[in-house]
Scaffold this motif. Structure first.
Motif, PDB file in Angstrom:
ATOM      1  N   GLU A 125       3.294  19.069  33.850  1.00 42.33           N
ATOM      2  CA  GLU A 125       3.023  17.635  33.880  1.00 42.33           C
ATOM      3  C   GLU A 125       2.059  17.364  35.030  1.00 42.33           C
ATOM      4  O   GLU A 125       2.198  17.931  36.117  1.00 42.33           O
ATOM      5  CB  GLU A 125       4.303  16.844  34.080  1.00 42.33           C
ATOM      6  CG  GLU A 125       5.161  16.779  32.848  1.00 42.33           C
ATOM      7  CD  GLU A 125       6.347  15.856  33.010  1.00 42.33           C
ATOM      8  OE1 GLU A 125       6.393  15.057  33.972  1.00 42.33           O
ATOM      9  OE2 GLU A 125       7.254  15.945  32.167  1.00 42.33           O
ATOM     10  N   GLN A 126       1.079  16.512  34.760  1.00 40.34           N
ATOM     11  CA  GLN A 126       0.099  16.143  35.783  1.00 40.34           C
ATOM     12  C   GLN A 126       0.516  14.817  36.403  1.00 40.34           C
ATOM     13  O   GLN A 126       0.721  13.846  35.684  1.00 40.34           O
ATOM     14  CB  GLN A 126      -1.284  16.009  35.147  1.00 40.34           C
ATOM     15  CG  GLN A 126      -2.361  15.574  36.110  1.00 40.34           C
ATOM     16  CD  GLN A 126      -3.711  15.513  35.431  1.00 40.34           C
ATOM     17  OE1 GLN A 126      -4.143  16.466  34.804  1.00 40.34           O
ATOM     18  NE2 GLN A 126      -4.375  14.366  35.547  1.00 40.34           N
ATOM     19  N   VAL A 159       0.477  21.930  46.378  1.00 43.32           N
ATOM     20  CA  VAL A 159      -0.632  21.117  46.904  1.00 43.32           C
ATOM     21  C   VAL A 159      -1.091  20.076  45.882  1.00 43.32           C
ATOM     22  O   VAL A 159      -1.364  18.923  46.226  1.00 43.32           O
ATOM     23  CB  VAL A 159      -1.822  22.024  47.314  1.00 43.32           C
ATOM     24  CG1 VAL A 159      -3.089  21.226  47.555  1.00 43.32           C
ATOM     25  CG2 VAL A 159      -1.463  22.829  48.549  1.00 43.32           C
ATOM     26  N   ALA A 160      -1.159  20.472  44.613  1.00 46.74           N
ATOM     27  CA  ALA A 160      -1.612  19.559  43.566  1.00 46.74           C
ATOM     28  C   ALA A 160      -0.527  18.550  43.187  1.00 46.74           C
ATOM     29  O   ALA A 160      -0.816  17.574  42.489  1.00 46.74           O
ATOM     30  CB  ALA A 160      -2.039  20.351  42.331  1.00 46.74           C
ATOM     31  N   GLY A 161       0.692  18.788  43.633  1.00 39.41           N
ATOM     32  CA  GLY A 161       1.783  17.862  43.325  1.00 39.41           C
ATOM     33  C   GLY A 161       2.166  17.860  41.857  1.00 39.41           C
ATOM     34  O   GLY A 161       2.602  16.831  41.335  1.00 39.41           O
ATOM     35  N   LEU A 162       1.987  19.016  41.199  1.00 40.82           N
ATOM     36  CA  LEU A 162       2.266  19.056  39.767  1.00 40.82           C
ATOM     37  C   LEU A 162       3.731  18.786  39.484  1.00 40.82           C
ATOM     38  O   LEU A 162       4.613  19.110  40.289  1.00 40.82           O
ATOM     39  CB  LEU A 162       1.881  20.411  39.180  1.00 40.82           C
ATOM     40  CG  LEU A 162       0.407  20.782  39.238  1.00 40.82           C
ATOM     41  CD1 LEU A 162       0.165  22.091  38.500  1.00 40.82           C
ATOM     42  CD2 LEU A 162      -0.480  19.687  38.688  1.00 40.82           C
ATOM     43  N   GLY A 163       3.958  18.224  38.330  1.00 39.17           N
ATOM     44  CA  GLY A 163       5.313  17.987  37.868  1.00 39.17           C
ATOM     45  C   GLY A 163       5.914  19.275  37.350  1.00 39.17           C
ATOM     46  O   GLY A 163       5.389  20.368  37.584  1.00 39.17           O
ATOM     47  N   PRO A 164       7.002  19.149  36.620  1.00 35.80           N
ATOM     48  CA  PRO A 164       7.707  20.353  36.166  1.00 35.80           C
ATOM     49  C   PRO A 164       6.889  21.180  35.173  1.00 35.80           C
ATOM     50  O   PRO A 164       6.031  20.650  34.467  1.00 35.80           O
ATOM     51  CB  PRO A 164       8.967  19.805  35.505  1.00 35.80           C
ATOM     52  CG  PRO A 164       8.697  18.382  35.216  1.00 35.80           C
ATOM     53  CD  PRO A 164       7.663  17.917  36.188  1.00 35.80           C
TER      54      PRO A 164
END
Length: 174
Positions: A125-126, A159-164
């Motif tokens: 997930e973005q 770093v990118a804060g990606l979701g699951p």
């Protein structure tokens, strides 16, 4: 370097087949995890779909070669093969994108004499806060090879804060 994302991905599909990212490569449709493909057959990025994808969510695709340069000697791996952001869900759950890449696609290229390599594909997930400019080379340039080797996916996901991690699949290529 940690490989938590890789370990988590293999566990994800081992425990739940509904989390397998559907892939079509050339004439090969519905590629099952671990399918063997010839190098020439896999030079174009796969067409991906995922039945569990939400039409209101954006996704990120990441692909790695986890066996570089040789499965028994992974001193350069994993090698990053692709990152594509702003992926949306189209007709029949096909994953679509028209945004620039974060890391351009490079096809499989195991060195001569190597055993087959595993090419793995993650679907995350973005987050709404994701900004392509913070992660991609400037002016749409291709990512250099030196930035692909020993790729630390665990750090980049953080770093990118990606979701699951939503879905995963892989093929084997010589």
């Amino acid at each position: 370097m940690a490989d938590n994302q890789i370990t988590r991905a293999f566990s994800l599909i081992e425990n739940d087949e509904s989390k397998i990212l559907q892939m079509t490569i050339g004439q090969h449709e519905n590629i099952k995890p671990g399918t063997r493909l010839g190098r020439k057959e896999a030079q174009d990025p796969p067409k991906l779909s995922f039945d569990g994808a939400n039409r209101d969510t954006k996704y990120v695709i990441v692909s790695l070669d986890i066996d570089a340069p040789f499965p028994s000697l992974g001193i350069l791996g994993p090698i990053l093969h692709w990152i594509q952001s702003d992926v949306t869900v189209g007709h029949s759950s096909v994953l679509e994108f028209d945004a620039p890449f974060v890391a351009n696609w490079i096809g499989p290229a195991p060195p001569p004499g190597s055993a087959p390599h595993r090419y793995i594909f993650f679907l995350y997930e973005q987050p709404d806060s994701f900004d392509l400019k913070d992660h991609a080379p400037p002016q749409g340039k291709n990512l250099s090879n030196c930035n692909r080797m020993r790729y630390d996916l665990d750090s980049w996901v953080e770093v990118a804060g990606l979701g699951p991690l939503v879905a995963f699949n892989y093929y084997v290529c010589n």
